[in-house]
Design a protein around this motif. Structure first.
Motif, PDB file in Angstrom:
ATOM      1  N   LEU A  99     -25.602  33.088 -45.539  1.00 63.09           N
ATOM      2  CA  LEU A  99     -25.440  33.749 -46.831  1.00 63.09           C
ATOM      3  C   LEU A  99     -25.466  35.269 -46.665  1.00 63.09           C
ATOM      4  O   LEU A  99     -24.658  35.987 -47.267  1.00 63.09           O
ATOM      5  N   ILE A 100     -26.386  35.742 -45.811  1.00 62.66           N
ATOM      6  CA  ILE A 100     -26.482  37.193 -45.605  1.00 62.66           C
ATOM      7  C   ILE A 100     -25.199  37.735 -44.994  1.00 62.66           C
ATOM      8  O   ILE A 100     -24.665  38.758 -45.423  1.00 62.66           O
ATOM      9  N   VAL A 101     -24.693  37.008 -43.997  1.00 66.92           N
ATOM     10  CA  VAL A 101     -23.442  37.450 -43.365  1.00 66.92           C
ATOM     11  C   VAL A 101     -22.324  37.503 -44.399  1.00 66.92           C
ATOM     12  O   VAL A 101     -21.582  38.486 -44.491  1.00 66.92           O
ATOM     13  N   ILE A 102     -22.228  36.447 -45.223  1.00 68.04           N
ATOM     14  CA  ILE A 102     -21.161  36.388 -46.222  1.00 68.04           C
ATOM     15  C   ILE A 102     -21.303  37.540 -47.212  1.00 68.04           C
ATOM     16  O   ILE A 102     -20.338  38.263 -47.504  1.00 68.04           O
ATOM     17  N   LEU A 103     -22.520  37.736 -47.719  1.00 65.55           N
ATOM     18  CA  LEU A 103     -22.716  38.772 -48.726  1.00 65.55           C
ATOM     19  C   LEU A 103     -22.434  40.162 -48.149  1.00 65.55           C
ATOM     20  O   LEU A 103     -21.835  41.006 -48.814  1.00 65.55           O
TER      21      LEU A 103
END
Lengths: 294, 350
Positions: free
Chosen positions: B319-323
């Motif tokens: 999720l962090i990578v995507i955001l």
């Protein structure tokens, strides 16, 4: 000879599943130039959804299968809408990394909901194997193969004859021209992801019926790369032929070379083919060769 | 180029080339170095081990950032290359009985040549094809490590002795802290200077458009291989340090997940930026620890959250990578620049 044929048959079945999963991969790449590292996780999600429906909720397999396909389409559409659409026009590396992030996101969700241990489908197909002149095939394998071929057939017809299919091919060929003809590119992207998720889910159900389902099923996603590189990244027939070829070759290599290397040749062989193809013919058997200009 | 405060002019080439240009910066760098050097005085073993892991991660990520951020060659094989360095160093010290101080640079060079070999396809293919080729490198190296049992001991791993000078052993967290620190300073300084040399500029030219670069006289063959060489050298050094720090190495330390972590570091930190690499490496290395602490503190309120957060390292990571990619594509380094610019211009920051 029997050993050889047995390996061929197994390879063919596994290969047809690879072809299905690779088909989704190729579709996404063809229509939006996105390389999808999360294809294996879509397989995983499909397999687990179908498994839960049949074991926990006791839905009959056929109905569960239809429901799984519906869920997969919704998942595909959601992914496209929320994760991929903001990334239109970003550099290749960002998009690769986004789908990698997506893959670990999906894997995390699956792990939280279903845990990590292996689960098996309740026996759906009769366990009595069929004997084709000495070659023994279990019914699961035969039905898997039939299912895979059925879906490959459906999508081949879809791309050839339906309006949506033709629109998708047009968009893949030339985005600007397709736009000016009134084709909604956003719809095409959404459709590509929906179909990719759907075929991945079918692949997941099929392979889950053969081997059982656990988190490492997402490794299917990595196996797709040799397939699409061999077939050509943007070719649908390439995905099918590449899938079957890789399935057969890895099984033959596994069968004959495993004794020399102490197992595991099956996992590595497709990647050796991949490297060779990249060195000799980087655009694969049917891929479109792009000529670059400054 | 970063902007300078008003009134700071370059009146000689020497000044123009300085890395720490202003007195303010020099002062704070000295303070920072003193803080790091005296770190072990007030850090416990847990914090020191975190610092050591981060230090090794920064070296590995720096290599990847030179290759991917600077030269534009995407690599999904950094984890495997670190593995090559770790095993090379382990075998050199255990089988050949070499000292760590010889094995460290040798591991770097061995990995550099392996990396260069896998970089050869980059001459014909690029972008996502190259990403897939390096993915194959990752899989093949991993397979070799697991299956070449006579050399690598397979999945049971190798025991590695800690480095020694005379009778002094670098076996405590504290002693390793200084060892990693010295190597890290060398690695970062080299990377920082590389950016400003002919080689660094050639890398950037290749990243921006390799055909144009070739027409302008950049030898693609030489510089692409050089990028793989330098990057893998860093990976080898990081691997060697890792092997002697952790003292037992198994193939699980060098899987595709590790490669992805490294890629995430440079993307979250900022592609092509030395400072960004450091931020990214710190962020990704400390993320699981942060999640663990969070799970611990929330565990008293919501008893189940520990299990969920424990299982969700991957979820949060993804999720962090995507955001980051969607909302902050230029990474932490860029955000830091924006914050600095904001305060510099405040209250007229329009």
């Amino acid at each position: 000879m029997i050993f050889f044929l047995q390996l061929m048959v197994t390879g063919f079945v596994v290969g047809s599943v690879y072809a299905l999963v690779a088909l989704g991969f190729v579709l996404i790449y063809k229509s939006s130039r996105v390389i999808n590292f999360a294809q294996g996780e879509l397989v995983l999600v499909g397999a687990f959804v179908c498994l839960s429906l049949t074991t926990t909720y006791k839905v009959p397999f056929f109905l569960a299968f239809l429901l799984t396909m519906t869920v997969a389409v919704i998942v595909g559409l959601l992914i496209e809408r929320f994760f991929l659409r903001p990334m239109i026009g970003e550099p290749v590396l960002s998009i690769i990394m986004l789908t990698i992030g997506l893959s670990s996101f999906l894997r995390g969700i699956v792990e939280i909901i279903w845990g990590t241990e292996t689960r098996v489908f309740p026996p759906i197909f009769p366990s009595k194997p069929i004997n084709f002149g000495g070659i023994v095939i279990s019914q699961v394998y035969m039905w898997s193969f039939i299912l895979a071929v059925l879906f490959l057939g459906i999508f081949t017809v879809f791309f050839k004859f339906t309006n949506e299919g033709i629109a998708m091919r047009a968009a893949a060929d030339d985005e600007d021209a397709a736009l000016s003809m009134g084709i909604s590119i956003k719809k095409i992207y959404g459709l590509a992801w929906a179909i990719a998720a759907l075929v991945a889910a079918v692949g997941g159900v099929v392979i889950g019926n053969i081997n059982g389902v656990n988190i490492s099923l997402s490794m299917m996603g990595l196996r797709v790369f040799p397939v699409v590189i061999l077939g050509g990244l943007d070719s649908i027939p390439g995905a099918i032929i590449g899938g079957l070829a890789i399935g057969i070759l890895e099984n033959l290599a596994g069968g004959y070379l495993d004794p020399f290397f102490g197992g595991g040749v099956k996992e590595i062989f497709p990647f050796i083919i991949l490297v060779l193809v990249l060195m000799i013919k980087p655009y694969g058997l049917f891929g479109l060769e792009r000529i670059e200009r400054v | 180029m970063s902007e300078r405060p008003a009134g700071v002019f370059n009146v000689s080439y020497k000044q123009d080339r300085e890395i720490f240009r202003t007195r303010f910066l020099r002062f704070w760098m000295i303070v920072f170095f003193i803080a790091i050097l005296t770190g072990p005085l007030y850090m416990n073993n847990y914090l020191l081990s975190m610092a050591n892991l981060t230090g090794i991660a920064i070296i590995g990520a720096m290599g990847l950032n030179i290759l991917t951020g600077l030269a534009g060659q995407i690599s999904l094989g950094q984890g495997a290359f670190i593995g090559v360095g770790a095993y090379a160093s382990a075998l050199l010290t255990t089988r050949l009985g070499l000292s760590f101080w010889v094995a460290l640079p040798m591991a770097g060079f061995i990995t550099a040549f392996v990396g260069m070999a896998f970089g050869v396809p980059s001459l014909r293919i690029k972008g996502l094809y190259l990403a897939i080729a390096t993915l194959a490198a990752q899989v093949i190296i991993e397979f070799t490590i697991v299956h070449w049992r006579s050399l690598t001991n397979g999945t049971s791993g190798i025991l590695v002795p800690p480095p020694k000078i005379g009778s002094f052993e670098f076996s405590s967290e504290r002693s390793f802290y200084y060892l990693i620190f010295v190597v890290l300073v060398l690695a970062v300084t080299y990377a920082r200077n590389l950016l400003r040399t002919r080689i660094g500029r050639a890398f950037i030219a290749i990243r921006d458009n390799d055909i144009a670069a070739e027409i302008l006289g950049v030898n693609l063959f030489k510089y692409k291989l050089l990028a793989f060489f330098v990057s893998s050298f860093y990976a080898g050094i990081a691997g060697s340090l890792w092997a002697h720090y952790i003292t037992i190495i198994t193939p699980e330390h060098f899987t595709i997940t590790v490669s992805i972590d490294y890629l995430a570091m440079i993307i979250i930190g900022g592609l092509g930026s030395v400072l960004g690499t450091i931020y990214g490496a710190i962020f990704i290395t400390l993320l699981p620890e942060f999640l663990r602490v969070l799970a611990g503190s929330l565990g008293s309120i919501y008893p189940n959250i520990g299990d969920i957060l424990g299982a969700s390292r991957e979820l949060v990571f993804g999720l962090i990578v995507i955001l980051f990619l969607i909302y902050e594509p230029d990474g932490l380094y860029h955000r830091w620049q924006m914050i600095k610019a904001y305060w510099k211009l405040w209250p007229f920051s329009y």
